[in-house]
Enzyme design. Structure first.
Site, short mmCIF file in Angstrom:
data_model
loop_
_atom_site.label_atom_id
_atom_site.label_comp_id
_atom_site.label_asym_id
_atom_site.label_seq_id
_atom_site.Cartn_x
_atom_site.Cartn_y
_atom_site.Cartn_z
NE ARG A 174 -10.74 -9.89 -1.78
CZ ARG A 174 -11.04 -8.97 -2.70
NH1 ARG A 174 -11.37 -9.34 -3.93
NH2 ARG A 174 -11.03 -7.70 -2.41
CE LYS B 267 -3.88 -1.87 2.73
NZ LYS B 267 -4.95 -1.68 1.75
CD GLU C 126 -5.53 -8.17 3.70
OE1 GLU C 126 -5.40 -7.69 2.56
OE2 GLU C 126 -6.13 -7.58 4.62
N1 BES Z 1 -8.08 -3.85 4.59
C1 BES Z 1 -8.25 -3.46 3.24
C2 BES Z 1 -9.56 -2.73 2.98
C3 BES Z 1 -9.71 -1.36 3.59
C4 BES Z 1 -9.43 -0.24 2.83
C5 BES Z 1 -10.21 -1.19 4.86
C6 BES Z 1 -9.61 1.02 3.38
C7 BES Z 1 -10.39 0.07 5.41
C8 BES Z 1 -10.10 1.17 4.67
C9 BES Z 1 -8.23 -4.69 2.32
O1 BES Z 1 -7.43 -5.73 2.75
C10 BES Z 1 -7.69 -4.24 1.02
O2 BES Z 1 -6.56 -3.87 0.96
N2 BES Z 1 -8.53 -4.28 -0.01
C11 BES Z 1 -8.14 -3.86 -1.30
C12 BES Z 1 -8.65 -4.85 -2.32
C13 BES Z 1 -8.10 -4.66 -3.69
C14 BES Z 1 -6.63 -4.98 -3.71
C15 BES Z 1 -8.84 -5.54 -4.64
C16 BES Z 1 -8.74 -2.48 -1.55
O3 BES Z 1 -9.85 -2.22 -1.12
O4 BES Z 1 -8.04 -1.65 -2.12
ZN ZN Z 2 -7.06 -5.84 4.76
MN MN Z 3 -5.42 -5.51 2.09
#
Ligand code: BES
Ligand code: ZN
Ligand code: MN
Length: 500
Positions: free
Chosen positions: A355, A281, A353
C-alpha cells in the site's frame, strides 16, 4: 536486424468438422446433449462415442475426457477428444477453461496439431476468442530452470474450428484477439514465476518495459534519483532495507486520434520479493513472496496487449518496483514517511509495504492525467481469508466504476467480488502523530488496506483489485496448473475497449 514477431498467429477455420486437418479434434460435450448435437460425430467414431455415453464410460462431467479413433476415412482428423462440459451454463468462461484443459491434455499426449470445435452459448465471437485464449493458456510452462527433466512437449499448432458459425471476419478477428490476450497472460505468468534473485527490481523494469515497448508502448524507467526528485518517500522508504535500488516504470499508450479523455490509469504492485522487512515474515511459505509483483506484471503485460490490439483510448501504466528487505538501513516500525502527495504515514508494520508503494504510484498516475484508475496488487493475506483462492477482491468508488470493472473482469474470466469501503473503517488507520497508519490491525484487513489506497486517489474514479489469493494457484486444476495464473491481464486490457 531480425525482429521476433510479437505474437504468433493461431488458425481459425469454418466448414464441417470432417474437413478439419488436425491430428486431434477436440469437441466439448454437455450433459443433456442429444447424440446428434454435433452432426456426424458419432458416426465418424463408428458408434464408439454413443456406446461410451450409453455405458456411462463417458458422462460429460466437467473436464472429463474421452479419446477415441475416427474410423470414417472421409474425415481428415484421425482422433477425437471429447471433453465434458457438465450441466451448467455453457458461456465463454466455461469454454475458455475447457479449451485450456483439453489443450493441456493434448500436450501431455505429444499431439502436434490440435483443433478445438467452438461450441457453447452466447456471442460467437466471444466464444471463439475464449477458445483462443484457453488454448494459448495451455502453452505456459513453469519449469524453465529444470535441467534434468525431459523438455516439455513442443507446443501444438492450434486451430479454432468455428464449424457452426463459419470462419468469417468476426471469428478470425476474435481468434487473433484471444491469441494476443492469452500470450500476454502467459508473459505475466512467466514474470511472476521468476525467482527473486533473477527478477530484481532493475531486471523486472528492464523486461517489463521491453515487453510493452516492442508492442509500441512508450516506456520509461525512473531510477532512485528521479524517484527522490518526485518526492516518493513511501516507495523510497520500502526500498531502504534492500541492496537493490527501486525503479518506477511508466508506460504510455497514446493512439493517434484518441480523445484527450478518458485516460485509463493502471497501477501495479511490483514487490519483487517481500520478506516483510523488519516486521519479518515467518520462514514457512516465504518463498511464495517472489510473486508479490504479479500486479505489476499484469499491468505491463496488459499494456502490451492494449497496444497490440490497438485499443482506442489513452492508457497510462505505473509500476513501482522494489524489494522489501530487513537491511541495516531498513525502515523500522514507528518510522514516519512522507508521500509524494504530501500525506505522512506512520509505518507500524513494515510488512504492509504494498500500500505504501501504491500510494505513491496512484498519486503519480493522477499527476500524469489518469481520469479512471485501476490498481492491481497482491496486497493482503486477509483477502484470502475472505474470498479464498478463486475470487479477486474488488474495492473502489464510485459504484458504477466498480461495477464496470467487475463486469469486464467476469467476462474476461477473472472472477471478482466486492467488499465495502465504509468510512467507519477509517478509524482503524488513524495515527496519533501522522496522517495515516499503514495498517489497521487484523479486523477487515483487506478493507483498511484499500482505504489506505483511497487516501491517495482523491475523487478520481478508482478500483482496487486485491489478487493476493488469485495470482497463484496452490493446487493443480484441470484448467489451471499449480503456479502463476496471469490474473487481471485480460481484464485490464479489455477495459481499454470500454466506453466510460
Ligand atoms: N504481499 C503480502 C500479501 C500477501 C499475503 C500476498 C499472502 C499473497 C499471499 C503483503 O505485503 C503483506 O505482507 N500484507 C500483510 C499486511 C499486514 C501486515 C497488515 C498481510 O496480509 O499479512
Ligand atoms: Zn507484499
Ligand atoms: Mn508484505
Amino acid at each position: 536486424m531480425f525482429q521476433a514477431p510479437v505474437s504468433t498467429p493461431m488458425a481459425c477455420t469454418g466448414g464441417p468438422l470432417s474437413a478439419l486437418d488436425a491430428e486431434l479434434l477436440i469437441v466439448p460435450w454437455f450433459q443433456g446433449d442429444t447424440i446428434d448435437a454435433v452432426a456426424g460425430l458419432d458416426a465418424a467414431t463408428g458408434g464408439e462415442f454413443a456406446r461410451a455415453l450409453t455405458s456411462k464410460e463417458f458422462q460429460a462431467k466437467p473436464y472429463e475426457l474421452f479419446f477415441t479413433a475416427i474410423t470414417d476415412m472421409s474425415w481428415r482428423a484421425r482422433r477425437v477428444a471429447i471433453i465434458g462440459g457438465g450441466s451448467g451454463e455453457r458461456g465463454s468462461d466455461l469454454i475458455r477453461r475447457l479449451a485450456t484443459a483439453a489443450g493441456l491434455a493434448a500436450r501431455q499426449r505429444y499431439v502436434a496439431r490440435a483443433a478445438f470445435a467452438v461450441r457453447g452459448q452466447g456471442d460467437a465471437g466471444d466464444l471463439a476468442q475464449a477458445v483462443a485464449e484457453g488454448l494459448t493458456l495451455a502453452e505456459f510452462y513453469g519449469g524453465s530452470y529444470k535441467t534434468e527433466d525431459p523438455p516439455p512437449a513442443a507446443v501444438p499448432s492450434w486451430t479454432v474450428a468455428a464449424f457452426e458459425t463459419g470462419d468469417g471476419a468476426q471469428a478470425v478477428a476474435a481468434v487473433a484477439r484471444g491469441r494476443i490476450l492469452g500470450e500476454c497472460s502467459n508473459l505475466a505468468r512467466e514474470l511472476s514465476n521468476e525467482p527473486g534473485n533473477t527478477l530484481t527490481p532493475r531486471e523486472f523494469a528492464k523486461r517489463a518495459t521491453a515487453l510493452a515497448g516492442e508492442a509500441g508502448v512508450k516506456t520509461e524507467i525512473l531510477d532512485e534519483v528521479q524517484i527522490e526528485k518526485l518526492g516518493m518517500g513511501l516507495l523510497l522508504g520500502v526500498a531502504r532495507g534492500s541492496a537493490e535500488p527501486p525503479r518506477l516504470m511508466v508506460f504510455r499508450y497514446d493512439p493517434p486520434g484518441a480523445p484527450a479523455t478518458p485516460v485509463l490509469g493502471l497501477v501495479g504492485k511490483g514487490v519483487t520479493f517481500d520478506t516483510g522487512g523488519i516486521s519479518i515474515k515467518p520462514a514457512e511459505k516465504m518463498e511464495q513472496m517472489k510473486d508479490d509483483m504479479a500486479g505489476g506484471a499484469a499491468v505491463a503485460c496488459a499494456m502490451r496487449a492494449i497496444a497490440l490490439l490497438k485499443a482506442p483510448m489513452r492508457v497510462i501504466g505505473i509500476v513501482p518496483t522494489t524489494e522489501n528487505m530487513p537491511g541495516g538501513k531498513a525502515i523500522k516500525p514507528g518510522d514516519v514517511l512522507k508521500s509524494a502527495s504530501g500525506k505522512t504515514v506512520e509505518v507500524i508494520n513494515t510488512d504492509a509495504e504494498g500500500r505504501l508503494i501504491l500510494g505513491d504510484g496512484l498519486w503519480y498516475a493522477r499527476q500524469l492525467g489518469a481520469t479512471h484508475l485501476v490498481d492491481v496488487a497482491t496486497l493482503t493475506g486477509a483477502v484470502v481469508v475472505a474470498l479464498g483462492k478463486v475470487t479477486t477482491g474488488i474495492f473502489g468508488a464510485p459504484d458504477e466504476w466498480v461495477e464496470r470493472v467487475r463486469t469486464v473482469g467476469n467476462r474476461a474470466g477473472d472472477r471478482m467480488w466486492p467488499l465495502p469501503l465504509f468510512d467507519d473503517y477509517k478509524d482503524q488507520i488513524k495515527s496519533d502523530i501522522a496522517d495515516l497508519l499503514n495498517t489497521g490491525g487484523r479486523a477487515a484487513g483487506s478493507i483498511t488496506a484499500a482505504l489506505f489506497l483511497k487516501a491517495f486517489v482523491d475523487d478520481v474514479p478508482w478500483v482496487h483489485l486485491d489478487i493476493a489469493g488469485t495470482a497463484w494457484s496452490d493446487e493443480s486444476k484441470p484448467y489451471l496448473p499449480k503456479g502463476p495464473s496471469g490474473v487481471a491481464v485480460r481484464t485490464l486490457a479489455a477495459l481499454a475497449f470500454e466506453k466510460f
